[in-house]
Design an enzyme around this catalytic site. Structure first.
Site, mmCIF file in Angstrom:
data_model
loop_
_atom_site.group_PDB
_atom_site.id
_atom_site.type_symbol
_atom_site.label_atom_id
_atom_site.label_comp_id
_atom_site.label_asym_id
_atom_site.label_seq_id
_atom_site.Cartn_x
_atom_site.Cartn_y
_atom_site.Cartn_z
ATOM 1 N N ASP A 202 0.755 -1.158 0.107
ATOM 2 C CA ASP A 202 -0.074 -0.101 0.209
ATOM 3 C C ASP A 202 0.883 1.359 -0.031
ATOM 4 O O ASP A 202 1.921 1.471 0.936
ATOM 5 C CB ASP A 202 -0.873 -0.084 1.247
ATOM 6 C CG ASP A 202 -1.818 1.128 1.299
ATOM 7 O OD1 ASP A 202 -2.928 0.972 0.696
ATOM 8 O OD2 ASP A 202 -1.769 1.835 2.143
ATOM 9 N N GLU A 256 2.008 -0.289 -4.639
ATOM 10 C CA GLU A 256 0.987 0.681 -5.087
ATOM 11 C C GLU A 256 1.912 1.888 -5.324
ATOM 12 O O GLU A 256 2.002 2.733 -4.398
ATOM 13 C CB GLU A 256 -0.368 0.921 -4.205
ATOM 14 C CG GLU A 256 -1.345 1.787 -4.921
ATOM 15 C CD GLU A 256 -2.171 2.596 -3.765
ATOM 16 O OE1 GLU A 256 -3.432 2.723 -3.966
ATOM 17 O OE2 GLU A 256 -1.542 2.400 -2.755
HETATM 18 C C1 NOJ Z 1 -4.401 2.775 -1.021
HETATM 19 C C2 NOJ Z 1 -5.548 1.766 -0.686
HETATM 20 O O1 NOJ Z 1 -5.649 1.143 -1.845
HETATM 21 C C3 NOJ Z 1 -6.709 2.515 -0.391
HETATM 22 O O2 NOJ Z 1 -7.878 1.693 -0.189
HETATM 23 C C4 NOJ Z 1 -6.326 3.269 1.041
HETATM 24 O O3 NOJ Z 1 -7.309 4.140 1.390
HETATM 25 C C5 NOJ Z 1 -5.162 3.960 1.075
HETATM 26 N N1 NOJ Z 1 -3.783 3.527 0.161
HETATM 27 C C6 NOJ Z 1 -4.800 4.268 2.385
HETATM 28 O O4 NOJ Z 1 -4.052 3.148 2.972
#
Ligand code: NOJ
Ligand code: CA
Length: 541
Positions: A202, A256
């Site tokens: 993440d 991500e």
């Molecule tokens: C990215 C995640 O995919 C999302 O769902 C989340 O709200 C944010 N990061 C914060 O962790």
């Protein structure tokens, strides 16, 4: 010795894998409490296995107060009570392995929950040994904003301010503290030693902060992620993580990469740098977002241009991913296809064809194989997402936006479109109780049973991809970059080549097509022109 493809890629299992994302809260509820759970995933494993996918990515299943639906972790070593127990996790993992698949889990370590024991201690006093696990300042040091809106600094009880790049219930960890990094590496080993096959990480590029804490540059005020993703030590820390943990296991990682440009992508994934295997690049899913992050109409030309740019930006040392949706994005048919009753099924199949014939590891999000659509939200109480709720306060509460304009935008961009529980049957079929979040009211028509033809199409495409290395590793060539309606590209590997032709519109179109029979398509026959939302895959060499 690893094998190399004729065009120079080192072969890896995760390059050839197809990944299916499960958002457990909304997948399937096994015990009638209205919340999807790990037993629910286990009970529906045949659905996933039947697609032919290789890897399941499980969104956070950890103990969490759920301010952000599990992306705010209270205990990294505990399964969230609503999802089940550690035994359920172990059983699920074992069943996934028995079915010949692998499991990756979400690693959310840019921040924790404010209810995590570390933060409870950290906030308790300036002298607490855990104080330095987070980022504190005796005054509000700069104008950074939270991705979810409002300031990124909140005051603790003693008057000091802590940093949170997301919600105030998600304080950012201080990665410059070696003790924090060690804690993270330990918890990674905890799950890897159980046998998980890697991580989706993440917002991983946000982990290193510029501690001089400058204000946001004027041109990035609406897109601060491009500042947060460029801290001074992000590559040092990822390299260290790779050396200390990842390199000791045969696993895959996908970061991500929110806020990372195509140009900067190789710094994270060039295999010679030993950081991450892959990232999610946001360029394609940002084609319908304006400079302020709000929805704007997109064109096929812009969309196709992303993949040409990506191909130029990445050499054979870098491996791409392909995704059009996840739990943070609206539904693909509503966004990139046509969700009208006439073309929903065909366009869902076309988008599947694109996803599964592009170079790069494809990620499918739960429900896309059922052809699920967005819903029409008309009331703020119909939403669950804190991001949308914050935006309501900020935009409508302040009088900046009318409620009408707000809903028009949210109906295009809201993350809640993807988060509604899966409709397994025309009766709903997600739970025997009250679902934690309402199903899309169209579940009587649009559900796993009625979407069977779409599901079968995914399965056929995955089987083809697995049989044909050219569809995985082939050289990418867009053969009609200027065509406003048709996306057509070749994928060539050694002596084999495929041509993929996709009519991204509700109009028939003339296009120069091979006179052979396609090996796969979303219509029964193949005349000399393309029908609305027609997708064909030809083997041309
Ligand atoms: C990215 C995640 O995919 C999302 O769902 C989340 O709200 C944010 N990061 C914060 O962790
Ligand atoms: Ca449940």
């Amino acid at each position: 010795m690893s094998e190399t493809t004729p065009n120079g890629y080192i072969k890896r299992w995760w390059k050839e894998a197809v990944v299916y994302q499960v958002y457990p809260r909304s997948f399937y509820d096994s015990n009638g409490d209205g919340i999807g759970d790990l037993r629910g995933v286990l009970e529906k494993l045949d659905h996933i296995k039947g697609l032919g996918v290789d890897v399941i990515w499980l969104s956070p299943h950890f103990d969490s107060p759920n301010a952000d639906n599990g992306y705010d972790i209270r205990d990294y070593r505990k399964v969230g009570a609503e999802f089940g127990t550690m035994q359920d996790f172990d059983d699920l993992l074992a069943a996934i392995k028995t079915a010949g698949m692998k499991l990756i889990i979400d690693l959310v370590v840019n921040h924790t929950s404010d209810e995590h024991q570390w933060f409870v201690e950290s906030r308790s006093s300036r002298e607490n040994p855990k104080r330095d696990y987070y980022i504190w300042s005796d005054k509000k040091p700069n104008d950074w904003t939270s991705i979810f809106g409002g300031p990124a600094w909140t005051q603790g009880e003693d008057g000091d301010w802590y940093l949170h790049l997301f919600d105030r219930k998600q304080p950012d960890l201080n990665w410059d503290n070696p003790a924090v990094r060690k804690e993270v590496y330990d918890l990674m080993r905890f799950w890897l030693d159980k046998g998980v096959d890697g991580f989706r990480m993440d917002v991983i590029p946000f982990i290193s902060k510029d501690k001089t804490l400058p204000n946001l540059p004027e041109d990035l005020r609406a897109k601060p992620q491009y500042v947060y993703a460029n801290g001074p030590h992000v590559h040092d820390y990822l390299h260290e993580m790779n050396r200390e943990v990842l390199s000791q296991y045969d696993v895959m990682t996908v970061g991500e990469a929110f806020g990372v440009t195509l140009q900067d992508t190789p710094k994270l994934i060039d295999e010679r740098r030993q950081e991450l295997d892959m990232i999610f690049q946001f360029a394609a899913v940002e084609v319908d977002r304006g400079p302020d992050g709000r929805w704007k109409p997109w064109t096929l030309l812009e969309f196709k241009a992303v993949f040409i740019r990506q191909d130029q930006a990445l050499d054979t040392h870098c491996w791409p991913t392909f995704f059009l949706s996840n739990h943070d994005n609206p539904r693909i048919v509503s966004r990139f296809g046509d969700d009208s009753p006439q073309w929903r099924e065909k366009s869902a199949m076309l988008l599947a064809t694109l996803t599964l014939t592009m170079k790069g590891t494809p990620f499918i999000y739960q429900g896309d194989e059922m052809g699920l659509t967005n819903r029409n939200f008309t009331d703020i109480d119909q939403f669950n997402d804190l991001w949308t709720k914050n935006a309501w306060q900020e935009e409508v509460g302040s009088g900046k936006w009318s409620a009408e304009a707000f809903f028009a935008n949210q109906n295009k961009v809201s993350r809640d479109h993807a988060r509604m529980p899966l409709p397994w049957t025309a009766e709903g079929g997600f739970t025997t109780g009250q679902p934690w979040f309402a199903l899309n009211p169209n579940f009587t028509e649009i559900n796993a049973e009625s979407g069977r033809a779409i599901y079968d199409h995914y399965a056929r495409l995955i089987a083809l991809r697995h049989a044909e290395p050219a569809l995985v590793y082939g050289d990418y060539q867009d053969i009609a970059p200027d065509h406003p309606q048709v996306f057509a590209f070749k994928s060539t590997l050694g002596k084999t080549a495929f041509l993929i032709v996709l009519n991204f519109s509700g109009q028939p179109v003339d296009f120069d097509l091979p006179d052979t029979t396609p090996c796969l398509g979303n219509y029964r026959d193949a005349p000399t022109y393309l029908r609305p939302w027609e997708a064909r895959v030809y083997r041309i060499k």
